[in-house]
Design an enzyme around this catalytic site. Structure first.
Site, PDB file in Angstrom:
ATOM      1  N   ILE A  74      49.419  -6.901  58.234  1.00 21.80           N
ATOM      2  CA  ILE A  74      49.956  -8.226  57.925  1.00 21.80           C
ATOM      3  C   ILE A  74      50.235  -8.303  56.422  1.00 21.80           C
ATOM      4  O   ILE A  74      49.404  -7.859  55.612  1.00 21.80           O
ATOM      5  CB  ILE A  74      48.920  -9.334  58.294  1.00 21.80           C
ATOM      6  CG1 ILE A  74      48.345  -9.144  59.720  1.00 21.80           C
ATOM      7  CG2 ILE A  74      49.533 -10.715  58.106  1.00 21.80           C
ATOM      8  CD1 ILE A  74      49.273  -9.402  60.869  1.00 21.80           C
ATOM      9  N   LYS A 104      34.283  -4.215  60.624  1.00 17.76           N
ATOM     10  CA  LYS A 104      35.113  -4.893  61.636  1.00 17.76           C
ATOM     11  C   LYS A 104      34.674  -4.529  63.055  1.00 17.76           C
ATOM     12  O   LYS A 104      34.733  -5.358  63.967  1.00 17.76           O
ATOM     13  CB  LYS A 104      36.595  -4.543  61.417  1.00 17.76           C
ATOM     14  CG  LYS A 104      37.170  -5.114  60.128  1.00 17.76           C
ATOM     15  CD  LYS A 104      37.130  -6.629  60.108  1.00 17.76           C
ATOM     16  CE  LYS A 104      37.810  -7.232  58.893  1.00 17.76           C
ATOM     17  NZ  LYS A 104      37.758  -8.702  58.868  1.00 17.76           N
ATOM     18  N   TYR A 134      34.984  -0.464  55.699  1.00 17.01           N
ATOM     19  CA  TYR A 134      35.788  -1.581  56.227  1.00 17.01           C
ATOM     20  C   TYR A 134      35.822  -1.534  57.757  1.00 17.01           C
ATOM     21  O   TYR A 134      35.552  -2.529  58.429  1.00 17.01           O
ATOM     22  CB  TYR A 134      37.213  -1.503  55.658  1.00 17.01           C
ATOM     23  CG  TYR A 134      38.116  -2.646  56.087  1.00 17.01           C
ATOM     24  CD1 TYR A 134      38.017  -3.889  55.494  1.00 17.01           C
ATOM     25  CD2 TYR A 134      39.073  -2.470  57.094  1.00 17.01           C
ATOM     26  CE1 TYR A 134      38.847  -4.940  55.878  1.00 17.01           C
ATOM     27  CE2 TYR A 134      39.907  -3.506  57.477  1.00 17.01           C
ATOM     28  CZ  TYR A 134      39.789  -4.742  56.867  1.00 17.01           C
ATOM     29  OH  TYR A 134      40.613  -5.777  57.256  1.00 17.01           O
TER      30      TYR A 134
HETATM   31  P1  NAP Z   1      43.492 -11.933  51.400  1.00 10.24           P
HETATM   32  O1  NAP Z   1      44.913 -12.302  51.261  1.00 10.24           O
HETATM   33  O2  NAP Z   1      42.886 -10.988  50.420  1.00 10.24           O
HETATM   34  O3  NAP Z   1      42.606 -13.289  51.456  1.00 10.24           O
HETATM   35  C1  NAP Z   1      41.226 -13.188  51.633  1.00 10.24           C
HETATM   36  C2  NAP Z   1      40.620 -14.559  51.751  1.00 10.24           C
HETATM   37  O4  NAP Z   1      39.203 -14.401  51.968  1.00 10.24           O
HETATM   38  C3  NAP Z   1      40.787 -15.391  50.513  1.00 10.24           C
HETATM   39  O5  NAP Z   1      40.985 -16.734  50.873  1.00 10.24           O
HETATM   40  C4  NAP Z   1      39.445 -15.215  49.806  1.00 10.24           C
HETATM   41  O6  NAP Z   1      39.045 -16.317  49.008  1.00 10.24           O
HETATM   42  C5  NAP Z   1      38.513 -15.129  50.983  1.00 10.24           C
HETATM   43  N1  NAP Z   1      37.251 -14.484  50.624  1.00 10.24           N
HETATM   44  C6  NAP Z   1      37.052 -13.228  50.165  1.00 10.24           C
HETATM   45  N2  NAP Z   1      35.742 -13.021  49.948  1.00 10.24           N
HETATM   46  C7  NAP Z   1      35.102 -14.173  50.266  1.00 10.24           C
HETATM   47  C8  NAP Z   1      33.753 -14.573  50.253  1.00 10.24           C
HETATM   48  N3  NAP Z   1      32.782 -13.738  49.847  1.00 10.24           N
HETATM   49  N4  NAP Z   1      33.450 -15.830  50.660  1.00 10.24           N
HETATM   50  C9  NAP Z   1      34.422 -16.679  51.053  1.00 10.24           C
HETATM   51  N5  NAP Z   1      35.726 -16.358  51.090  1.00 10.24           N
HETATM   52  C10 NAP Z   1      36.056 -15.112  50.694  1.00 10.24           C
HETATM   53  O7  NAP Z   1      43.218 -11.274  52.815  1.00 10.24           O
HETATM   54  P2  NAP Z   1      43.993 -11.430  54.220  1.00 10.24           P
HETATM   55  O8  NAP Z   1      44.901 -10.270  54.350  1.00 10.24           O
HETATM   56  O9  NAP Z   1      44.523 -12.815  54.379  1.00 10.24           O
HETATM   57  O10 NAP Z   1      42.771 -11.163  55.218  1.00 10.24           O
HETATM   58  C11 NAP Z   1      42.110 -12.217  55.916  1.00 10.24           C
HETATM   59  C12 NAP Z   1      41.257 -11.598  57.004  1.00 10.24           C
HETATM   60  O11 NAP Z   1      42.090 -10.869  57.897  1.00 10.24           O
HETATM   61  C13 NAP Z   1      40.217 -10.595  56.482  1.00 10.24           C
HETATM   62  O12 NAP Z   1      39.042 -10.698  57.242  1.00 10.24           O
HETATM   63  C14 NAP Z   1      40.878  -9.259  56.714  1.00 10.24           C
HETATM   64  O13 NAP Z   1      39.919  -8.231  56.843  1.00 10.24           O
HETATM   65  C15 NAP Z   1      41.619  -9.537  58.009  1.00 10.24           C
HETATM   66  N6  NAP Z   1      42.745  -8.643  58.284  1.00 10.24           N
HETATM   67  C16 NAP Z   1      43.782  -8.538  57.403  1.00 10.24           C
HETATM   68  C17 NAP Z   1      44.825  -7.668  57.719  1.00 10.24           C
HETATM   69  C18 NAP Z   1      46.020  -7.478  56.817  1.00 10.24           C
HETATM   70  O14 NAP Z   1      46.821  -6.555  57.098  1.00 10.24           O
HETATM   71  N7  NAP Z   1      46.222  -8.291  55.790  1.00 10.24           N
HETATM   72  C19 NAP Z   1      44.807  -6.928  58.909  1.00 10.24           C
HETATM   73  C20 NAP Z   1      43.726  -7.065  59.773  1.00 10.24           C
HETATM   74  C21 NAP Z   1      42.711  -7.945  59.445  1.00 10.24           C
HETATM   75  P3  NAP Z   1      39.441 -16.429  47.446  1.00 10.24           P
HETATM   76  O15 NAP Z   1      40.920 -16.636  47.441  1.00 10.24           O
HETATM   77  O16 NAP Z   1      38.706 -17.594  46.934  1.00 10.24           O
HETATM   78  O17 NAP Z   1      39.061 -15.131  46.810  1.00 10.24           O
END
Ligand code: NAP
Length: 253
Positions: A189, A160, A156
């Protein structure tokens, strides 16, 4: 009310992407809500955007798939005719948090394909369109994991860190076309992604002084940073990192 601008948000169906898509809709952007599996969640996001009088178009596409990336761009142009903003938000965590001494090649390939290769080649497609338009903005959602070593999810962090460099590469290449490229680097988050490790982060945030701002980040915290860029409040910045992490990134004594 529409503002005449068009945004693509990958992974706009849930979590951070959903907050970004809805925030852009509230500002009048026509939003392409991309999802992979969560069709009904994407429908909900479309409904929320339309409540603001803005337009939304849903496109199912797996960002790790070449044909799907082409479809995402083609359908956006068919629906709205141009692309003013690309938000590379879609991303996944490893299915299993495996020690770097045991972690599998399959997990590595999955993470790199979805979190890095997908956005890289989607950005290439969109950049060609923006070069023709001579305008546009690109935002990559990375993570504090781009520079924080986790021994149980090396794949991961590496994906990134690659996305962080990708921001600089495209920022350097696209400036001549009036296209600025930004990295937004969220901390912890509250979304589905972090649901499985809630207790661990509750302890780090509230008992272990992980961040100066002692709360979980909200998807809306990230969406607000996106809006600042989308609304052109950072016109002389490119290749820039915006930390949305409660102050995690700086050293303290
Ligand atoms: P999440 O709640 O798991 O949502 C992930 C989203 O990405 C969903 O809409 C999912 O679509 C979509 N997705 C996953 N695989 C995909 C693919 N192959 N093609 C198209 N869409 C895809 O995650 P999140 O926490 O909102 O994270 C969003 C971004 O922020 C990610 O890049 C993550 O690495 C980054 N991030 C998150 C955090 C955190 O603490 N949450 C911190 C730093 C960075 P479906 O619903 O259709 O599966």
């Amino acid at each position: 009310m529409t503002n005449g601008q068009v945004a693509i948000v990958t992974g706009g169906s849930r979590g951070i992407g959903r907050a970004i898509a809805e925030a852009l809709g509230s500002e009048g952007f026509s939003v392409v809500v991309n999802y992979n599996k969560a069709a009904s969640a994407a429908e909900e996001v479309k409904t929320e955007i339309e409540k603001h009088g803005a337009k939304a178009h849903i496109v199912q596409a797996d960002v790790s798939n070449r044909d799907d990336r082409r479809k995402l761009v083609d359908e956006t142009l068919k629906a709205f005719g141009k692309i003013d903003l690309l938000v590379n938000n879609a991303g996944v965590a490893p299915d299993v948090r495996a020690d770097v001494l045991d972690a599998s090649e399959e997990s590595f390939d999955r993470l790199i394909n979805i979190n890095l290769k997908g956005p890289y080649f989607l950005t290439q497609l969109v950049s060609r369109q923006m070069a023709e338009q001579k305008s546009g903005k690109i935002i990559n959602i990375t993570s504090i994991s781009a520079y924080t070593a986790h021994t149980n999810r090396g794949d991961y962090g590496i994906s990134k860190a690659g996305l962080a460099m990708m921001t600089q590469v495209f920022a350097a290449r696209m400036a001549e076309f009036g296209v600025n490229v930004y990295e937004i680097r969220p901390g912890v988050i509250a979304t589905d992604m972090t649901g499985a490790v809630k207790e661990k982060y509750d302890d780090l945030i509230f008992n272990k002084d992980m961040t100066p701002i002692k709360r979980w980040g909200k998807p809306d915290d990230v969406a607000r940073a996106v809006l600042a860029i989308a609304k052109d409040y950072l016109p002389f910045s490119t290749g820039e990192v915006i930390n949305v992490d409660g102050g995690f990134h700086f050293r303290r004594l």
